[in-house]
Every structure is written in C-alpha cells, then in structure tokens.
Design a protein around this motif. Sequence first.
Motif, mmCIF file in Angstrom:
data_model
loop_
_atom_site.group_PDB
_atom_site.id
_atom_site.type_symbol
_atom_site.label_atom_id
_atom_site.label_comp_id
_atom_site.label_asym_id
_atom_site.label_seq_id
_atom_site.Cartn_x
_atom_site.Cartn_y
_atom_site.Cartn_z
ATOM 1 N N GLU A 38 0.829 -1.216 0.000
ATOM 2 C CA GLU A 38 0.000 0.000 0.000
ATOM 3 C C GLU A 38 0.859 1.259 0.000
ATOM 4 O O GLU A 38 0.533 2.238 -0.646
ATOM 5 C CB GLU A 38 -0.900 0.014 1.250
ATOM 6 C CG GLU A 38 -2.049 -0.945 1.193
ATOM 7 C CD GLU A 38 -3.177 -0.450 0.310
ATOM 8 O OE1 GLU A 38 -3.502 0.746 0.344
ATOM 9 O OE2 GLU A 38 -3.724 -1.290 -0.437
ATOM 10 N N ASP A 39 1.954 1.235 0.780
ATOM 11 C CA ASP A 39 2.828 2.395 0.931
ATOM 12 C C ASP A 39 4.271 1.957 0.689
ATOM 13 O O ASP A 39 5.009 1.669 1.638
ATOM 14 C CB ASP A 39 2.658 2.998 2.331
ATOM 15 C CG ASP A 39 3.420 4.298 2.514
ATOM 16 O OD1 ASP A 39 4.226 4.669 1.634
ATOM 17 O OD2 ASP A 39 3.205 4.952 3.553
ATOM 18 N N PRO A 40 4.678 1.876 -0.592
ATOM 19 C CA PRO A 40 6.007 1.341 -0.891
ATOM 20 C C PRO A 40 7.153 2.144 -0.260
ATOM 21 O O PRO A 40 8.164 1.564 0.128
ATOM 22 C CB PRO A 40 6.084 1.349 -2.410
ATOM 23 C CG PRO A 40 4.901 2.084 -2.896
ATOM 24 C CD PRO A 40 3.917 2.192 -1.788
ATOM 25 N N LYS A 41 7.005 3.450 -0.126
ATOM 26 C CA LYS A 41 8.088 4.239 0.487
ATOM 27 C C LYS A 41 8.248 3.877 1.958
ATOM 28 O O LYS A 41 9.366 3.729 2.450
ATOM 29 C CB LYS A 41 7.853 5.734 0.321
ATOM 30 C CG LYS A 41 9.055 6.542 0.787
ATOM 31 C CD LYS A 41 8.937 8.004 0.483
ATOM 32 C CE LYS A 41 10.224 8.726 0.875
ATOM 33 N NZ LYS A 41 10.121 10.169 0.655
ATOM 34 N N ALA A 42 7.143 3.706 2.672
ATOM 35 C CA ALA A 42 7.209 3.292 4.080
ATOM 36 C C ALA A 42 7.806 1.891 4.197
ATOM 37 O O ALA A 42 8.597 1.615 5.116
ATOM 38 C CB ALA A 42 5.827 3.340 4.718
ATOM 39 N N THR A 43 7.450 1.015 3.271
ATOM 40 C CA THR A 43 8.005 -0.338 3.262
ATOM 41 C C THR A 43 9.512 -0.283 3.045
ATOM 42 O O THR A 43 10.274 -0.958 3.742
ATOM 43 C CB THR A 43 7.333 -1.201 2.165
ATOM 44 O OG1 THR A 43 5.929 -1.217 2.407
ATOM 45 C CG2 THR A 43 7.883 -2.614 2.155
ATOM 46 N N LEU A 44 9.944 0.528 2.082
ATOM 47 C CA LEU A 44 11.374 0.685 1.829
ATOM 48 C C LEU A 44 12.077 1.212 3.079
ATOM 49 O O LEU A 44 13.157 0.727 3.438
ATOM 50 C CB LEU A 44 11.610 1.633 0.643
ATOM 51 C CG LEU A 44 13.065 1.838 0.233
ATOM 52 C CD1 LEU A 44 13.669 0.546 -0.322
ATOM 53 C CD2 LEU A 44 13.173 2.950 -0.806
#
Length: 190
Positions: free
Chosen positions: A135-141
């Motif tokens: 859902e939130d790839p930047k947060a996952t990264l």
Amino acid sequence: MAEEQPHKRVKLHKTVVLVGMMGAGKTAVGRTLAAQLGVEFLDSDHEIEEAANMSIAEIFARDGEAFFRDKESQVIERLLAGTPCVLSTGGGAFLAQRNREVITEKGVSIWLDADLEVLWERVRHRNTRPLLQTEDPKATLAEIFKARVPIYATADLSVRSVGSASLEDMGRSVQQALLDKRPDVLESVT
C-alpha cells in the motif's frame, strides 16, 4: 589494443562482492567496476534465475523464500570459488550469516551505502521489486532500510552511493577503497 586508463594498473586477487539495498547501484556499479578492472561481472540473482530457468518471483511463489535463500547461498559459494571477479548480490543475500562468512573468507564485501531518499528515487518508478508491492512502498522501503542497514554496516568496506556520482566515479571510489584498505584484494601493479 585498448588504450590504458590514466590511473594505476591493478590486479584483483579476490572476488569483490557488492552488497546493499535495492537501488544502491550494485548491478550498475558492479558492471562498471568489472569493466574498469578488466574482470568478469556476475550477478547472483541472474545466476539463480538461469539455473532454475525461472524468475526469482516465480521461485519464491513456487518454492518459498527458504528454498530460494538456500539456493542463493549455494550459488554465492560456487561463484566465490571461481576466478576473482565482481559479484553483485541480491539485497537480502548479505542478511544470512552463512553468506557473510563465506564472502569474508573467500572475497571482500563492499556495502554501497545510499541514503533512503536516493534509494527511493531510484526504485519508485519500477514495479520489478516484489518487496515494494505494498500500500505504501516508500514506508516499506524505509522499514527494510532500518532493519538491514546495521547488517550491511558489518561489510568489510563501505562506499557512499550518492545520487550525483557517475558510475565511473563510483567504480573509482570502490577501487580506491580497496587499494587503501585491502591491498590483499586489489593490488596496484606497475
């Protein structure tokens, strides 16, 4: 005959293994460094895909991550037993203690240390990163970054991977780090 580069000639004695986050430049810098050194470039993920005749995503889906990680370790060991080269590894490879130990024993690990913003700029427009299909790839990264950086920091050497540096400059930075700190791996010859 190829024209000599203006800097020192060097001889590679051990495989240089590039480690770090997705987007750090392991493949691009690795190819450039290998060309600068006149040695072969290998990519452990590519070698796994070739051997399995399927993509890493397909291996994960069919056989699971544990199976993949076991095969990854076997491939890294095999590649380290060969002629010294430049080897790029997948972002998760260095997390396994088994891999860290064999890399340090038979080669040298170099962490391409990039800031989170640099990594995000490099990976955000690609849909080839299975770990970022959230859902939130930047947060996952950011979560992956926070978890992995302490492990990457245990690499034999680190070189900053900055967004503004050219691949040629990055290759020279890696060479200089090796010449300065690991003459057993990269030797200056006259």
